[in-house]
Motif scaffolding. Structure first.
Motif, short mmCIF file in Angstrom:
data_model
loop_
_atom_site.label_atom_id
_atom_site.label_comp_id
_atom_site.label_asym_id
_atom_site.label_seq_id
_atom_site.Cartn_x
_atom_site.Cartn_y
_atom_site.Cartn_z
N SER A 40 -27.53 36.12 -21.85
CA SER A 40 -27.08 34.72 -21.81
C SER A 40 -28.20 33.77 -22.23
CB SER A 40 -26.56 34.35 -20.42
OG SER A 40 -27.62 34.26 -19.50
N TRP A 45 -25.20 30.78 -23.51
CA TRP A 45 -25.36 30.40 -22.11
C TRP A 45 -24.13 30.70 -21.26
CZ3 TRP A 45 -21.93 27.12 -19.94
CH2 TRP A 45 -21.16 26.36 -20.83
N VAL A 47 -22.27 33.19 -21.12
CA VAL A 47 -22.21 34.58 -20.68
C VAL A 47 -22.75 34.73 -19.26
CG1 VAL A 47 -22.98 36.94 -21.23
CG2 VAL A 47 -22.36 35.38 -23.07
#
Length: 112
Positions: A40, A45, A47
């Motif tokens: 991420s 981000w 994720v």
């Protein structure tokens, strides 16, 4: 249960992770969560949403279906996360069996 220190919780935490397969599920969950966290940061981000799903999901599965108890996270969320990272580190370095013996617990023999 009320614990006055992380060390007190650690002994209880280990009693709740008596089966090797429970500890393996925790290891897999923590490793997966860390890899997703890194992904991420590097790629996307959003994720990061999956970090607790995989981290807690695999660990909780082991408590409900392998160990047959309630996760310590429900009563002590921060300390149990710290204990999980400690257990992860001990398993990663091959010192988990020594810690189990130190606490006076015998490893439970199990196929999985």
């Amino acid at each position: 249960m009320n614990f006055r220190s992380l060390d007190e919780l650690w002994a209880f935490y280990m009693s709740q992770h008596s089966k090797p397969s429970t500890r393996r599920w925790h290891f897999a969950g923590t490793l997966t969560a860390l890899l997703i966290l890194i992904s991420s940061i590097i790629f996307a981000w959003w994720v990061i949403f999956f970090v607790p799903i995989f981290g807690y999901g695999l660990a909780w599965y082991s408590h409900f279906f392998v160990e047959g108890n309630v996760p310590a996270t429900f009563g002590h969320p921060i300390w149990s996360l710290m204990c999980d990272f400690k257990m992860f580190g001990l398993m990663l370095t091959g010192r988990m069996d020594r810690e189990i013996k130190r606490l006076g617990k015998r490893p439970v023999l199990q196929v999985f």
